[in-house]
Design an enzyme around this catalytic site. Sequence first.
Site, PDB file in Angstrom:
ATOM      1  N   ALA A  20      -6.320  -7.025  -0.657  1.00 51.37           N
ATOM      2  CA  ALA A  20      -7.455  -7.882  -0.996  1.00 51.37           C
ATOM      3  C   ALA A  20      -8.731  -7.150  -0.588  1.00 51.37           C
ATOM      4  CB  ALA A  20      -7.340  -9.194  -0.240  1.00 51.37           C
ATOM      5  N   GLU A  30      -1.982  -6.146   7.291  1.00 55.34           N
ATOM      6  CA  GLU A  30      -2.919  -7.235   7.578  1.00 55.34           C
ATOM      7  C   GLU A  30      -3.050  -7.508   9.081  1.00 55.34           C
ATOM      8  OE1 GLU A  30      -1.458  -8.156   3.365  1.00 55.34           O
ATOM      9  OE2 GLU A  30      -0.717  -7.188   5.179  1.00 55.34           O
ATOM     10  N   GLY A  48      -2.184  -7.046   0.147  1.00 55.64           N
ATOM     11  CA  GLY A  48      -2.038  -7.772  -1.126  1.00 55.64           C
ATOM     12  C   GLY A  48      -1.531  -6.884  -2.241  1.00 55.64           C
ATOM     13  N   GLU A  86       2.103  -7.011  -1.861  1.00 63.72           N
ATOM     14  CA  GLU A  86       2.538  -8.373  -2.222  1.00 63.72           C
ATOM     15  C   GLU A  86       2.594  -8.534  -3.743  1.00 63.72           C
ATOM     16  OE1 GLU A  86       1.151 -11.352   1.235  1.00 63.72           O
ATOM     17  OE2 GLU A  86      -0.483 -10.135   0.410  1.00 63.72           O
TER      18      GLU A  86
HETATM   19  N1  T1G Z   1     -11.056  -3.832   0.959  1.00 61.24           N
HETATM   20  C1  T1G Z   1     -12.295  -3.291   0.898  1.00 61.24           C
HETATM   21  N2  T1G Z   1     -12.580  -1.966   1.139  1.00 61.24           N
HETATM   22  C2  T1G Z   1     -11.552  -1.193   1.445  1.00 61.24           C
HETATM   23  C3  T1G Z   1     -10.213  -1.686   1.544  1.00 61.24           C
HETATM   24  C4  T1G Z   1      -9.988  -3.069   1.267  1.00 61.24           C
HETATM   25  N3  T1G Z   1      -8.765  -3.606   1.315  1.00 61.24           N
HETATM   26  N4  T1G Z   1      -9.411  -0.647   1.893  1.00 61.24           N
HETATM   27  C5  T1G Z   1     -10.214   0.437   1.987  1.00 61.24           C
HETATM   28  N5  T1G Z   1     -11.486   0.119   1.734  1.00 61.24           N
HETATM   29  C6  T1G Z   1     -12.641   1.036   1.707  1.00 61.24           C
HETATM   30  C7  T1G Z   1     -12.931   1.687   3.049  1.00 61.24           C
HETATM   31  O1  T1G Z   1     -13.775   0.907   3.831  1.00 61.24           O
HETATM   32  C8  T1G Z   1     -13.597   2.986   2.627  1.00 61.24           C
HETATM   33  O2  T1G Z   1     -14.922   2.686   2.291  1.00 61.24           O
HETATM   34  C9  T1G Z   1     -12.874   3.352   1.343  1.00 61.24           C
HETATM   35  O3  T1G Z   1     -12.299   2.121   0.864  1.00 61.24           O
HETATM   36  C10 T1G Z   1     -11.768   4.357   1.537  1.00 61.24           C
HETATM   37  O4  T1G Z   1     -10.909   3.886   2.565  1.00 61.24           O
HETATM   38  C11 T1G Z   1      -3.599 -11.601   0.850  1.00 61.24           C
HETATM   39  C12 T1G Z   1      -5.560 -10.828   2.508  1.00 61.24           C
HETATM   40  C13 T1G Z   1      -5.620   1.835   1.302  1.00 61.24           C
HETATM   41  C14 T1G Z   1      -4.337   3.168   2.903  1.00 61.24           C
HETATM   42  O5  T1G Z   1      -5.448  -3.612   5.380  1.00 61.24           O
HETATM   43  O6  T1G Z   1      -5.337   1.009   4.930  1.00 61.24           O
HETATM   44  O7  T1G Z   1      -4.538  -7.852   1.460  1.00 61.24           O
HETATM   45  O8  T1G Z   1     -16.085   4.036   3.984  1.00 61.24           O
HETATM   46  O9  T1G Z   1     -10.970   5.931   3.993  1.00 61.24           O
HETATM   47  O10 T1G Z   1      -7.676   7.009   3.816  1.00 61.24           O
HETATM   48  O11 T1G Z   1      -2.183 -10.449   2.235  1.00 61.24           O
HETATM   49  O12 T1G Z   1      -7.901   2.323   3.049  1.00 61.24           O
HETATM   50  O13 T1G Z   1     -15.731   4.944   1.707  1.00 61.24           O
HETATM   51  O14 T1G Z   1     -17.311   3.011   2.100  1.00 61.24           O
HETATM   52  O15 T1G Z   1      -9.280   4.104   4.429  1.00 61.24           O
HETATM   53  O16 T1G Z   1      -7.377   6.875   1.292  1.00 61.24           O
HETATM   54  C15 T1G Z   1      -4.931  -5.548   3.589  1.00 61.24           C
HETATM   55  C16 T1G Z   1      -6.726  -1.309   4.204  1.00 61.24           C
HETATM   56  C17 T1G Z   1      -6.174  -6.274   3.193  1.00 61.24           C
HETATM   57  C18 T1G Z   1      -5.424  -1.857   3.806  1.00 61.24           C
HETATM   58  C19 T1G Z   1      -6.339   4.146   1.739  1.00 61.24           C
HETATM   59  N6  T1G Z   1      -5.093  -4.151   3.260  1.00 61.24           N
HETATM   60  N7  T1G Z   1      -6.951   0.010   3.659  1.00 61.24           N
HETATM   61  O17 T1G Z   1      -6.591   5.027   2.773  1.00 61.24           O
HETATM   62  O18 T1G Z   1      -9.095   5.524   2.346  1.00 61.24           O
HETATM   63  S1  T1G Z   1      -5.977  -7.964   3.571  1.00 61.24           S
HETATM   64  C20 T1G Z   1      -5.325  -3.286   4.227  1.00 61.24           C
HETATM   65  C21 T1G Z   1      -6.231   1.065   4.094  1.00 61.24           C
HETATM   66  C22 T1G Z   1      -4.882  -8.524   2.366  1.00 61.24           C
HETATM   67  C23 T1G Z   1      -3.376 -10.293   1.545  1.00 61.24           C
HETATM   68  C24 T1G Z   1      -4.414  -9.935   2.541  1.00 61.24           C
HETATM   69  C25 T1G Z   1      -6.607   2.388   3.508  1.00 61.24           C
HETATM   70  C26 T1G Z   1      -5.702   2.827   2.343  1.00 61.24           C
HETATM   71  P1  T1G Z   1     -16.069   3.714   2.535  1.00 61.24           P
HETATM   72  P2  T1G Z   1     -10.059   4.884   3.457  1.00 61.24           P
HETATM   73  P3  T1G Z   1      -7.675   6.226   2.557  1.00 61.24           P
END
Ligand code: T1G
Length: 699
Positions: free
Chosen positions: A62, A126, A103, A106
């Site tokens: 998400a 998450e 997500g 999921e």
């Molecule tokens: N939302 C918004 N921005 C995100 C994002 C996200 N989910 N994930 C990464 N970014 C931005 C980050 O801030 C950075 O921005 C750029 O993307 C590159 O990220 C219902 C509610 C996917 C493994 O916890 O673990 O889903 O600094 O450097 O090394 O259950 O990003 O360039 O401006 O980390 O290639 C759950 C979070 C959300 C995964 C890629 N998802 N992301 O790694 O890139 S909650 C997460 C990561 C959810 C549902 C619930 C990693 C990545 P900027 P990066 P990367």
Amino acid sequence: MAEVKLERRGSVAVITLDNPPVNALSVATLTGLAQRVTAGLADPAIKAFVLTGAGKIFVGGADIREFGKPRPAEAPTLSQLIETIENASAPFVAAINGAAAGGGLELALGCHARIASPGARLGLPEVKLGLLPGAGGTQRLPRLTGVEAALDMIVSGELKPAEAALALGIVDAVAAGDVVAAAVAHAEKLAAAGKPPQRTRDLGGKIEAAKAKPELFANYRKETARRFRGYEAPQRCIDCVEAAATLPFAEGLKAERAAFLERVGSEQSKAQRHVFFAEREVAKIPDVPADTPTLPIKAAAVIGCGTMGGGIAMNFANAGIPVTVVESTKEALERGLSIIGKNYAATAAKGRLSQADMQKRLGLIKGTLAYEDIKAADIVIEAVFEEMDIKKETFRKLDALVKPAAILATNTSTLDVDEIAAVTKRPVKVIGTHFFSPANVMRLLENVRGRKSSKETIATVMALSRRIGKIGVLVGVCDGFVGNRMLAAYTRQANALILEGALPHEVDKVIYDFGFPMGPFAMGDLAGLDVSWRIRKRRQAEGKDNYPGYVVGDRLCEMGRFGQKTGQGWFRYEAGSRTPLSDPLVEATILKASAELGLKRRKIAAEEILERCMYPLINEGAKILDEGLALRSSDIDIIWINGYGFPAYRGGPMFYADRVGLAKILQVMRRLEEQHGEILRPAPLLERLAREGKGFGEP
Ligand code: T1G
Ligand code: NAD
């Protein structure tokens, strides 16, 4: 601009989510996806669907930036979309071309099959955001992997490589080459089978076993409470997986949803979401653009193979970079190399490193007494004794010997990097790289920008930080840089508190309960009281700090009580134990010092102890921001979380301050200044922000 494309490949519709940088499921992406799926399902010519992501990422989850923001009522939710996909009469296959996180996974679990490319990583992280999977992940994952494996993945939040996901039953195949083509072929096969698609929700076999083992969850909760002390989200994750094992699917889904919504609004999740973005912001240096050229680092060298030098060398070897350590004596070299060997052997013994990998890393570390052996190094990190003369002599030698293009860095924890740089002909190539002990473990690296450090040197060291698995934070030159300077403000108050009436174990308990791994006195014993004693004496000799409050610490050191390394410090330690035990001799030394200073001891409440330890630390952080020695308050949060064990679920000291409210902190600091003098004068930034009703997060 978020886009969701649909392309036909015969009777299969390939839907691609395209929302750079990580195809996050923003409202716009979800809306586009819902439109494509609805249109596709209404088209009789389409017999099957493939979902995939544009670029190197499948879906990063998400859109975290949208949390807490108003959402258009008509916007489709991820849960609704997954429901539509799972209940579709045509098969949906996820072509997982890269990270499938939160997500994103999921969504894939809602599909009827999953094909991953070899480099893909899959998981539900998450919990690291203080949340839990809120779109069915806690209900569907256990149905594919079994309950134990699902608990491990969801509570740790770790991403699994594709091969491991295959072994766990999360994906149906790992396809080298064009994963979308493989998924299209698989979708055609499923469609041709003419059977209703297999819904993950209907797979009950793997959760059956857990129904017979209710103690499983109780034991997991206990172990998790120990591993993630103070964190709320891991426990909520266990609740949801237990619901998957004990409730019908639809009720489990409801329980998950309720738990998720509670988490989104929680203080801990707000803090951990702040930390997520703060960790990514540290790499952005306003005057050093992301495309600043960096030097290739093919070979490194470390001067001094003591407590720090050895660990620093291991970081390079762990990243596959050949490294040479230089020592001044044969004994010191052998001792240093043997400690490195023991560290690797210990990691291998815990099964966290294969023998082959250990040998490979050891093979990358060379030892020498000859400085000539490192003249071709691309970067040299000096970690010799914390004496300015020795540092200067070492830098003169390196400057004369090592190739002109090389970077010369110092691991000093308190000395003036500019003064060290000034003895070289290449001050543009000199920078501080302040590792934290143990250097091969602690993730933080304070990169200390000297007045003359060039943008290329800074960019190179910041990129190298990531390459050796560290979080590099750029800071300016001052006494103790950012972390240790704030630490001094904190320990100064801790010492004052024990003279006024508290005892070391009482102060430590408050800080431990607040969420730190240990309090200031146990931490002092771990680091070695002699290290800070030597620095104090140097400062006192330079007339920099004659604070009388360190009297007890000084007396313990005069008694040879240096902490764990001597079995006695602020606490005493049984042989082979790291458990701090109160020592009547220390209490007597404290009472005597209080009396000598004419202090009337009093009972000090836990709340005052916490404020006296945390608020001066925060105030020092504000001074550092005022002086421009840290780029952002969130950088300070990252330093304290990764270097000093500040609980991430509180977001770091500056974020925590904003939650407490700067007006409150200012009020307490004003009182402390009256009682303890101008050293505790509120920082101008704190004054201004409190006056304007703002926080450090929005200066
Ligand atoms: N939302 C918004 N921005 C995100 C994002 C996200 N989910 N994930 C990464 N970014 C931005 C980050 O801030 C950075 O921005 C750029 O993307 C590159 O990220 C219902 C509610 C996917 C493994 O916890 O673990 O889903 O600094 O450097 O090394 O259950 O990003 O360039 O401006 O980390 O290639 C759950 C979070 C959300 C995964 C890629 N998802 N992301 O790694 O890139 S909650 C997460 C990561 C959810 C549902 C619930 C990693 C990545 P900027 P990066 P990367
Ligand atoms: P240490 O005493 O454990 O090791 C220093 C090593 O340097 C010794 O092995 C010594 O033989 C070697 N050495 C001294 N002069 C030398 C020379 N001219 N050439 C080659 N080798 C030489 O000290 P340490 O704790 O590893 O600290 C090293 C540096 O790191 C200091 O500047 C210290 O302030 C800094 N630091 C220490 C810590 C910590 O927690 N110990 C944390 C961060 C930074």
